[in-house]
Write a protein that holds these residues in place. Structure first.
Motif, PDB file in Angstrom:
ATOM      1  N   PRO A 100     -25.328  16.183   4.752  1.00  0.00           N
ATOM      2  CA  PRO A 100     -25.607  15.327   3.591  1.00  0.00           C
ATOM      3  C   PRO A 100     -25.547  16.049   2.242  1.00  0.00           C
ATOM      4  N   ASP A 101     -25.668  17.380   2.268  1.00  0.00           N
ATOM      5  CA  ASP A 101     -25.578  18.106   0.994  1.00  0.00           C
ATOM      6  C   ASP A 101     -24.119  18.368   0.591  1.00  0.00           C
ATOM      7  N   ARG A 102     -23.169  18.136   1.506  1.00  0.00           N
ATOM      8  CA  ARG A 102     -21.761  18.379   1.193  1.00  0.00           C
ATOM      9  C   ARG A 102     -20.932  17.094   1.193  1.00  0.00           C
ATOM     10  N   PHE A 103     -21.259  16.155   2.092  1.00  0.00           N
ATOM     11  CA  PHE A 103     -20.460  14.933   2.254  1.00  0.00           C
ATOM     12  C   PHE A 103     -21.167  13.740   1.610  1.00  0.00           C
ATOM     13  N   VAL A 104     -20.465  13.071   0.721  1.00  0.00           N
ATOM     14  CA  VAL A 104     -20.953  11.831   0.114  1.00  0.00           C
ATOM     15  C   VAL A 104     -20.118  10.705   0.700  1.00  0.00           C
ATOM     16  N   GLY A 105     -20.749   9.622   1.152  1.00  0.00           N
ATOM     17  CA  GLY A 105     -19.991   8.557   1.805  1.00  0.00           C
ATOM     18  C   GLY A 105     -19.993   7.254   1.025  1.00  0.00           C
ATOM     19  N   TYR A 106     -18.803   6.662   0.912  1.00  0.00           N
ATOM     20  CA  TYR A 106     -18.684   5.289   0.389  1.00  0.00           C
ATOM     21  C   TYR A 106     -18.269   4.422   1.577  1.00  0.00           C
ATOM     22  N   THR A 107     -18.876   3.266   1.700  1.00  0.00           N
ATOM     23  CA  THR A 107     -18.518   2.380   2.792  1.00  0.00           C
ATOM     24  C   THR A 107     -17.409   1.418   2.362  1.00  0.00           C
ATOM     25  N   THR A 108     -16.825   0.720   3.332  1.00  0.00           N
ATOM     26  CA  THR A 108     -15.834  -0.301   2.994  1.00  0.00           C
ATOM     27  C   THR A 108     -15.953  -1.460   3.973  1.00  0.00           C
ATOM     28  N   PHE A 109     -15.660  -2.664   3.479  1.00  0.00           N
ATOM     29  CA  PHE A 109     -15.694  -3.872   4.312  1.00  0.00           C
ATOM     30  C   PHE A 109     -15.069  -4.998   3.504  1.00  0.00           C
ATOM     31  N   ASP A 110     -15.052  -6.196   4.101  1.00  0.00           N
ATOM     32  CA  ASP A 110     -14.554  -7.368   3.388  1.00  0.00           C
ATOM     33  C   ASP A 110     -15.669  -7.886   2.471  1.00  0.00           C
ATOM     34  N   PRO A 111     -15.545  -7.714   1.152  1.00  0.00           N
ATOM     35  CA  PRO A 111     -16.648  -8.083   0.255  1.00  0.00           C
ATOM     36  C   PRO A 111     -16.794  -9.600   0.073  1.00  0.00           C
ATOM     37  N   THR A 112     -15.787 -10.368   0.528  1.00  0.00           N
ATOM     38  CA  THR A 112     -15.901 -11.829   0.380  1.00  0.00           C
ATOM     39  C   THR A 112     -16.805 -12.415   1.462  1.00  0.00           C
ATOM     40  N   ASN A 113     -17.163 -11.600   2.453  1.00  0.00           N
ATOM     41  CA  ASN A 113     -18.092 -12.030   3.491  1.00  0.00           C
ATOM     42  C   ASN A 113     -19.517 -11.723   3.022  1.00  0.00           C
ATOM     43  N   ARG A 114     -20.268 -12.783   2.714  1.00  0.00           N
ATOM     44  CA  ARG A 114     -21.582 -12.597   2.104  1.00  0.00           C
ATOM     45  C   ARG A 114     -22.540 -11.770   2.952  1.00  0.00           C
ATOM     46  N   GLU A 115     -22.349 -11.816   4.269  1.00  0.00           N
ATOM     47  CA  GLU A 115     -23.244 -11.035   5.132  1.00  0.00           C
ATOM     48  C   GLU A 115     -23.138  -9.539   4.835  1.00  0.00           C
ATOM     49  N   ASN A 116     -22.015  -9.156   4.250  1.00  0.00           N
ATOM     50  CA  ASN A 116     -21.845  -7.732   3.976  1.00  0.00           C
ATOM     51  C   ASN A 116     -22.737  -7.240   2.842  1.00  0.00           C
ATOM     52  N   ALA A 117     -23.275  -8.161   2.038  1.00  0.00           N
ATOM     53  CA  ALA A 117     -24.230  -7.737   1.005  1.00  0.00           C
ATOM     54  C   ALA A 117     -25.445  -7.125   1.687  1.00  0.00           C
ATOM     55  N   HIS A 118     -25.891  -7.752   2.741  1.00  0.00           N
ATOM     56  CA  HIS A 118     -27.040  -7.254   3.487  1.00  0.00           C
ATOM     57  C   HIS A 118     -26.704  -5.941   4.204  1.00  0.00           C
TER      58      HIS A 118
END
Ligand SMILES: [Zn+2]
Length: 304
Positions: A100-118
C-alpha cells in the motif's frame, strides 16, 4: 540534467490473470472482424516501436505484484497508480493491499449502473481505492450521462479523482463517438471538487483538452504513453510541442507524469520516463516545475 528526487507514475495498467480473463470474455462477445482488427492494431503498434508483445499466460496477482515492486525499484519510482481495464476488483484490491505504500489503485466499472456507486464507496472505505478510471468508448456511454451522477457524487464525497480515456485508442474496438473530452464540460462544472484527468494530452483531442483545462480549474492532463497519436495530428506535432503548449497555457500545476506501462516482459517503460525528463530539461523547466509534473501534482490529488 535535473531529475526529481521523488517520482510517482500516475498511469499504469494492471494486467493479471483475472484482467486477462475479463478481456477474453469481452473479445469473445465481439464480431470476429473486430477482434482481428484489435489484434492487428496491437501488433502493428508494438512492431513500430520494436517492442515484444505481452506474454500469453498472464500470472496471478501475487506474482504480478512482486514483479512491479522490482520494476519500480529498478527504475527509481517511489509510487505508482495502477488501474485495470476491466471490472476486476478482487485482483485490484489484492494488488494494492500487497504494497500500500507503493501501489495506488483506481477502480473501474460501468458508471451508468447505479449499484456501482455503492460498490465504489465500499472499495474506497474498505479496499483503499483512491480513484476511478473510466473507458466511455469501450462501455458506449457518454461521461456526462445523468446515470453516472450517483457514482460522481461518491467521488466528490470521498475526494477521489476520475481519469477518463478520450480520443484515439490502441483498442480498435473502441467507439470514438464517446471519445470527445468535451463530454467533461458539464460534469467538471457540476462536480467542481472532483479532479478530472484527461490522459495522453487528449489523445488527438489536444485542442479540446486545453480548452477544458482553460475553462475549468479542476481539469488536469496526463503525459502518459509514447503519445504516438501525434502522427495523426492535423499539423506536424512532437511530444515536446505538447509539453510546451500545455505548460505555456496552464503552467506546471495541472500536468501529471505517467508512462502507460502495462504488460510483461516489457515492464516499466523507462524510455518514456527518460524521454519526458529530457524534454522538460530541454524546455528549461525549473526544478519546482519538474517536481510538480513528476510527483507533486499527483500526490496532492491522491493524498490531499
Ligand atoms: Zn493507458
Amino acid at each position: 540534467m535535473y531529475r526529481p528526487a521523488t517520482i510517482t507514475d500516475s498511469h499504469i495498467h494492471l494486467s493479471t490473470a483475472g484482467t486477462a480473463r475479463a478481456r477474453r470474455t469481452r473479445l469473445s462477445q465481439l464480431d470476429e472482424r473486430l477482434v482481428e482488427a484489435y489484434h492487428g492494431r496491437w501488433s502493428r503498434s508494438l512492431a513500430s516501436r520494436d517492442e515484444q508483445g505481452p506474454e500469453t499466460d498472464v500470472p496471478d496477482v501475487e506474482t504480478v505484484a512482486r514483479r512491479w515492486l522490482a520494476e519500480l525499484d529498478a527504475a527509481g519510482i517511489d509510487r505508482a497508480v495502477f488501474f485495470p481495464a476491466y471490472d476486476a476488483p478482487d485482483d485490484l484490491l489484492a494488488f494494492i493491499a500487497s504494497a500500500p505504500d507503493r501501489f495506488v489503485g483506481y477502480t473501474t466499472f460501468d458508471p451508468t449502473n447505479r449499484e456501482n456507486a455503492h460498490r465504489l464507496q465500499q472499495q474506497v472505505d474498505e479496499g483503499g481505492v483512491r480513484g476511478l478510471k473510466l473507458y466511455p468508448m469501450a462501455g458506449h456511454f457518454h461521461a456526462d450521462d445523468d446515470a453516472c451522477f450517483p457514482v460522481y457524487e461518491v467521488c466528490a464525497d470521498k475526494g477521489i479523482p476520475v481519469i477518463i480515456h478520450f480520443g484515439i485508442s490502441i483498442d480498435a474496438t473502441h467507439d470514438l463517438r464517446y471519445g470527445n473530452p468535451l463530454d467533461l464540460s458539464h460534469i467538471a462544472l457540476r462536480f467542481p471538487s472532483v479532479r478530472w484527468i484527461i490522459p495522453h494530452f487528449g489523445t488527438g483531442f489536444f485542442r479540446e483538452a486545453l480548452m477544458l483545462a482553460a475553462q475549468y480549474q479542476n481539469v488536469y492532463l496526463d503525459t502518459s504513453s509514447s503519445n504516438n497519436w501525434v502522427q495523426y495530428a492535423p499539423v506536424p506535432t512532437t511530444v515536446a510541442d505538447l509539453f510546451r503548449r500545455t505548460l505555456d497555457a496552464l503552467g506546471s500545476e495541472r500536468l501529471i507524469f505517467g508512462t502507460d506501462s502495462s504488460f510483461f516482459p516489457r515492464g516499466f517503460r523507462t524510455n518514456i520516463l527518460e524521454q519526458q525528463l529530457a524534454i522538460c530539461n530541454d524546455l528549461n523547466l525549473s526544478p519546482a516545475e519538474m517536481d510538480n509534473i513528476f510527483n507533486d501534482n499527483i500526490r496532492r490529488i491522491i493524498d490531499g
